[in-house]
Write a protein that holds these residues in place. Structure first.
Motif, PDB file in Angstrom:
ATOM      1  N   ASP A  70      35.810  43.203  44.233  1.00 34.42           N
ATOM      2  CA  ASP A  70      37.230  43.407  44.498  1.00 34.42           C
ATOM      3  C   ASP A  70      37.698  44.743  43.925  1.00 34.42           C
ATOM      4  OD1 ASP A  70      39.716  42.381  45.607  1.00 34.42           O
ATOM      5  OD2 ASP A  70      40.381  42.192  43.525  1.00 34.42           O
ATOM      6  N   ASN A  71      37.165  45.134  42.773  1.00 38.07           N
ATOM      7  CA  ASN A  71      37.533  46.431  42.197  1.00 38.07           C
ATOM      8  C   ASN A  71      37.104  47.579  43.102  1.00 38.07           C
ATOM      9  OD1 ASN A  71      36.680  44.749  39.342  1.00 38.07           O
ATOM     10  ND2 ASN A  71      38.736  45.629  39.523  1.00 38.07           N
ATOM     11  N   ASP A  72      35.959  47.443  43.743  1.00 41.73           N
ATOM     12  CA  ASP A  72      35.508  48.474  44.676  1.00 41.73           C
ATOM     13  C   ASP A  72      36.457  48.596  45.862  1.00 41.73           C
ATOM     14  OD1 ASP A  72      33.302  48.954  43.041  1.00 41.73           O
ATOM     15  OD2 ASP A  72      32.022  47.577  44.155  1.00 41.73           O
ATOM     16  N   ALA A  73      36.961  47.456  46.338  1.00 45.96           N
ATOM     17  CA  ALA A  73      37.928  47.480  47.444  1.00 45.96           C
ATOM     18  C   ALA A  73      39.222  48.165  47.008  1.00 45.96           C
ATOM     19  CB  ALA A  73      38.203  46.065  47.931  1.00 45.96           C
ATOM     20  N   TRP A  74      39.678  47.878  45.790  1.00 43.86           N
ATOM     21  CA  TRP A  74      40.877  48.546  45.271  1.00 43.86           C
ATOM     22  C   TRP A  74      40.636  50.047  45.133  1.00 43.86           C
ATOM     23  CZ3 TRP A  74      45.840  47.322  44.522  1.00 43.86           C
ATOM     24  CH2 TRP A  74      46.201  45.979  44.620  1.00 43.86           C
ATOM     25  N   ILE A  75      39.454  50.426  44.671  1.00 42.82           N
ATOM     26  CA  ILE A  75      39.130  51.856  44.542  1.00 42.82           C
ATOM     27  C   ILE A  75      39.270  52.541  45.893  1.00 42.82           C
ATOM     28  CG2 ILE A  75      37.181  53.444  44.229  1.00 42.82           C
ATOM     29  CD1 ILE A  75      36.378  51.650  41.799  1.00 42.82           C
ATOM     30  N   ALA A  76      38.687  51.961  46.914  1.00 43.79           N
ATOM     31  CA  ALA A  76      38.748  52.573  48.247  1.00 43.79           C
ATOM     32  C   ALA A  76      40.193  52.741  48.702  1.00 43.79           C
ATOM     33  CB  ALA A  76      37.966  51.725  49.251  1.00 43.79           C
ATOM     34  N   GLN A 101      61.118  51.887  48.261  1.00 39.22           N
ATOM     35  CA  GLN A 101      60.248  51.832  49.433  1.00 39.22           C
ATOM     36  C   GLN A 101      58.870  51.301  49.058  1.00 39.22           C
ATOM     37  OE1 GLN A 101      60.383  56.001  50.562  1.00 39.22           O
ATOM     38  NE2 GLN A 101      61.916  55.577  52.135  1.00 39.22           N
ATOM     39  N   ALA A 102      58.105  50.971  50.075  1.00 40.08           N
ATOM     40  CA  ALA A 102      56.728  50.507  49.889  1.00 40.08           C
ATOM     41  C   ALA A 102      55.814  51.296  50.811  1.00 40.08           C
ATOM     42  CB  ALA A 102      56.623  49.021  50.202  1.00 40.08           C
ATOM     43  N   LEU A 103      54.555  51.367  50.421  1.00 41.19           N
ATOM     44  CA  LEU A 103      53.548  52.023  51.251  1.00 41.19           C
ATOM     45  C   LEU A 103      53.104  51.003  52.288  1.00 41.19           C
ATOM     46  CD1 LEU A 103      51.995  54.679  51.497  1.00 41.19           C
ATOM     47  CD2 LEU A 103      50.246  53.700  50.026  1.00 41.19           C
ATOM     48  N   ASP A 110      48.374  51.318  56.866  1.00 37.60           N
ATOM     49  CA  ASP A 110      48.078  49.895  56.782  1.00 37.60           C
ATOM     50  C   ASP A 110      47.884  49.540  55.306  1.00 37.60           C
ATOM     51  OD1 ASP A 110      46.955  47.364  56.774  1.00 37.60           O
ATOM     52  OD2 ASP A 110      45.477  47.814  58.337  1.00 37.60           O
ATOM     53  N   PRO A 111      48.738  48.674  54.736  1.00 39.42           N
ATOM     54  CA  PRO A 111      48.604  48.327  53.322  1.00 39.42           C
ATOM     55  C   PRO A 111      47.272  47.662  52.981  1.00 39.42           C
ATOM     56  CG  PRO A 111      50.488  47.183  54.322  1.00 39.42           C
ATOM     57  CD  PRO A 111      49.874  48.042  55.374  1.00 39.42           C
ATOM     58  N   ALA A 112      46.555  47.180  53.968  1.00 37.97           N
ATOM     59  CA  ALA A 112      45.224  46.635  53.701  1.00 37.97           C
ATOM     60  C   ALA A 112      44.228  47.756  53.400  1.00 37.97           C
ATOM     61  CB  ALA A 112      44.736  45.807  54.879  1.00 37.97           C
ATOM     62  N   LEU A 113      44.577  48.985  53.801  1.00 38.99           N
ATOM     63  CA  LEU A 113      43.681  50.131  53.600  1.00 38.99           C
ATOM     64  C   LEU A 113      44.165  51.105  52.523  1.00 38.99           C
ATOM     65  CD1 LEU A 113      42.859  50.940  57.341  1.00 38.99           C
ATOM     66  CD2 LEU A 113      41.481  49.643  55.691  1.00 38.99           C
TER      67      LEU A 113
END
Length: 160
Positions: A70-76, A101-103, A110-113
């Protein structure tokens, strides 16, 4: 956090980004900086992942005990913020918070990315600009950011 405190924080982070500029940044610099981050985290028993990139190339990565994929996903996601906005993920997030505001899709992302959370700091080379990112994931965002700043400050002090 009050508006005044948030604006003071934004000013401090902007100042860090103006001050923490590399004369050059090569593979050896990435290795030394990454090893320094691992050393600091190991001494403090921090459950983090560390990532250093120049352009699209990952030059350093370490996953310490207690970190996860999960940390790797957050890093990306944090790195994409640095690449897109040319500023630390923490600064981008705090600037957005100051504006309420929000990203998100309203900003064309895309907030997933993308994650405008602290931990990814631009590798800015003097007279060149942003060439990469140093990222930590695993702590609260202010602590991720502070650890990266501490390591870059120490690295730059060694080079001067």
């Amino acid at each position: 956090m009050t508006d005044s405190e948030l604006n003071d924080l934004i000013g401090r982070v902007e100042q860090q980004e103006r001050r923490l500029v590399f004369a050059r940044f090569d593979n050896a610099d990435a290795w030394r900086l990454g090893c320094l981050l691992v050393e600091l985290a190991t001494q403090r028993d921090l459950p983090i992942a560390v990532d250093i990139r120049r352009g699209a190339q990952q030059l350093f990565h370490a996953a310490l005990p207690g970190s996860s994929a999960d940390n790797d996903a957050w890093i990306a996601r944090k790195v994409r913020v640095v690449e897109r906005f040319g500023a630390s993920s923490y600064l981008v997030g705090r600037r957005l918070a100051a504006k309420g505001q929000a990203l998100d899709a309203g900003m064309g992302v895309d907030p997933a990315l993308f994650a405008a959370h602290g931990g990814a700091f631009p590798v800015r080379v003097r007279d060149v600009g942003v060439v990469g990112a140093v990222t930590v994931s695993g702590l609260p965002q202010a602590e991720d950011h502070a650890l990266v700043v501490e390591a870059i400050e120490a690295h730059l002090a060694e080079d001067s």
